[in-house]
Motif scaffolding. Structure first.
Motif, PDB file in Angstrom:
ATOM      1  N   GLY A 128     -39.546  17.358   8.957  1.00 57.29           N
ATOM      2  CA  GLY A 128     -38.330  16.764   8.421  1.00 57.29           C
ATOM      3  C   GLY A 128     -37.064  17.438   8.884  1.00 57.29           C
ATOM      4  O   GLY A 128     -35.959  17.068   8.458  1.00 57.29           O
ATOM      5  N   ALA A 129     -37.167  18.415   9.781  1.00 54.22           N
ATOM      6  CA  ALA A 129     -35.993  19.181  10.208  1.00 54.22           C
ATOM      7  C   ALA A 129     -35.084  18.401  11.146  1.00 54.22           C
ATOM      8  O   ALA A 129     -33.930  18.784  11.351  1.00 54.22           O
ATOM      9  N   GLY A 130     -35.578  17.334  11.734  1.00 49.99           N
ATOM     10  CA  GLY A 130     -34.779  16.540  12.658  1.00 49.99           C
ATOM     11  C   GLY A 130     -35.049  16.898  14.107  1.00 49.99           C
ATOM     12  O   GLY A 130     -35.416  18.033  14.427  1.00 49.99           O
ATOM     13  N   PHE A 131     -34.839  15.914  14.991  1.00 48.63           N
ATOM     14  CA  PHE A 131     -35.150  16.114  16.408  1.00 48.63           C
ATOM     15  C   PHE A 131     -34.221  17.129  17.063  1.00 48.63           C
ATOM     16  O   PHE A 131     -34.630  17.838  17.997  1.00 48.63           O
ATOM     17  N   ASP A 132     -32.975  17.235  16.599  1.00 53.17           N
ATOM     18  CA  ASP A 132     -32.058  18.224  17.174  1.00 53.17           C
ATOM     19  C   ASP A 132     -32.593  19.640  16.960  1.00 53.17           C
ATOM     20  O   ASP A 132     -32.512  20.486  17.857  1.00 53.17           O
TER      21      ASP A 132
END
Length: 386
Positions: A332-336
């Motif tokens: 859930g941390a994000g692709f960035d």
């Protein structure tokens, strides 16, 4: 001599199919090192088609018997068919079941056939991505059958043992931990090869960040996440290539998704690769965003190759060899954030082989050493004259 005492002891492994997965590769790594004049491995496979390792098994003197899965054959027929194989193709010194929650049924069949050693082995930390209440109830029933019919319980790691057998068994040290061992010599040899030469061999770009993944195309491996991550990296203008090795039922679907995302030039699908140590040599970073795992052998292999690894935090910390190569990140941390960690990982210094070898051996990932432990579980002596 033609008497029965001169024949090798036979062990029957029960698997879904001997394709290139972590558990299957672990079995083969030990099988190759075994003195096959003293012990032979046979297999029950639930796949009627020829699997990746089947030809090698036969070349080593093993046999592969087809028994339909419980879902295809029905429960009673499944138990009977395994019992029939054990009686008609035996005698067998041990039965080793690797089918997780179904292992109790295999152990029951072996008990009915009079096999003295019956092992249930856990290779996963979850049954499915989103288990329901009734799944937990069903698993408790399956556990009772495993405990009643097996003579030993095995797991590839602590988390896998807790999942299938429960915390009480783990706290009582009633589960044998048998890590997924690898052939250290193959990785030592591959690590000495030229990265450029290996990339040319596999058709991989030389002047790009190569992000590697090896795994079967199943839901738990989370390949769609990898494609979305590749799409995010493409937007940044980073020159890269994502390399997927493996096969499986979802491969075509993932290839179609890559095309829809316009990633045909950035993503390379290699299919099944036999020489994994050499393939690992071509990668800059290994990425594994699994939804759940047991103790993935491929992640041990990546670190054995000196590769920095960025993986989901759903994967057990037990996979970390302590070499500074493993970074766990939330899905859930994000692709960035994932792209940022991949960039950092690329800069990691590769440890020297003696340090890698020492870490692997200390944590139980040497296939040769694990073979001795396995034979002890089977009550099979490999010593001369016994």
């Amino acid at each position: 001599m033609n008497d029965r005492s001169a024949r090798p002891k036979r062990v029957l492994h029960i698997v879904s199919g001997m394709n290139r997965g972590g558990a299957e590769t672990m079995i083969m790594n030990m099988y190759r090192h075994a003195d096959r004049s003293r012990v032979q491995f046979d297999f029950i496979s639930h796949r009627e088609e020829t699997c990746d390792y089947d030809p090698e098994i036969i070349s080593l003197g093993g046999r592969v018997f087809y028994v339909p899965s419980i879902g295809t054959a029905g429960l009673l027929s499944y138990i009977k068919r395994i019992r029939d194989v054990l009686i008609e193709k035996g005698p067998f010194s041990a039965v080793h079941a690797h089918t997780d929650f179904q292992t109790g049924f295999a152990a029951l069949a072996a008990k009915l056939a009079g096999v003295p050693v019956r092992i249930c082995h856990s290779h996963n930390t979850a049954w499915k991505p989103n288990p329901r209440f009734m799944d937990a109830v069903q698993l408790r029933l399956f556990r009772r059958l495993m405990f009643a019919c097996s003579t030993a319980l095995c797991a590839c790691g602590q988390d896998a043992g807790r999942f299938l057998f429960g915390g009480k068994k783990m706290s009582k040290n009633a589960v044998h931990l048998l890590q997924n061992g690898i052939d250290l010599a193959r990785f030592q040899e591959a690590n000495s090869r030229s990265k450029a030469g290996m990339r040319k061999r596999f058709g991989i770009r030389e002047n790009a960040l190569v992000i590697g993944h090896v795994g079967r195309f199943f839901e738990q491996k989370n390949h769609p996440f990898l494609l979305e991550l590749a799409g995010s990296l493409k937007k940044t203008g980073t020159p890269f290539q994502a390399v997927f090795a493996g096969d499986g039922p979802l491969r075509k679907q993932i290839e179609e998704q890559a095309a829809r995302l316009g990633l045909e030039d950035e993503v390379l699908f290699l299919g099944v690769v036999e020489d994994v140590p050499s393939l690992m040599r071509t990668f800059d970073v290994f990425v594994m965003p699994s939804l759940f795992e047991g103790l993935p052998l491929v992640l041990v292999e990546a670190q054995a190759s000196g590769l920095p690894c960025v993986v989901s935090d759903t994967i057990t910390k037990e996979t970390d060899l302590g070499l500074g190569l493993l970074k766990r990140v939330s899905l859930g941390a994000g692709f960035d954030r994932w792209a940022e960690e991949i960039g950092r990982a690329q800069q990691a210094e590769q440890p020297a082989w003696p340090d890698i070898e020492s870490a692997l051996a200390a944590r139980g990932y040497d296939a040769k050493a694990n073979l001795t432990r396995l034979m002890d579980l089977y009550s099979i002596s490999l010593a001369e004259g016994q």
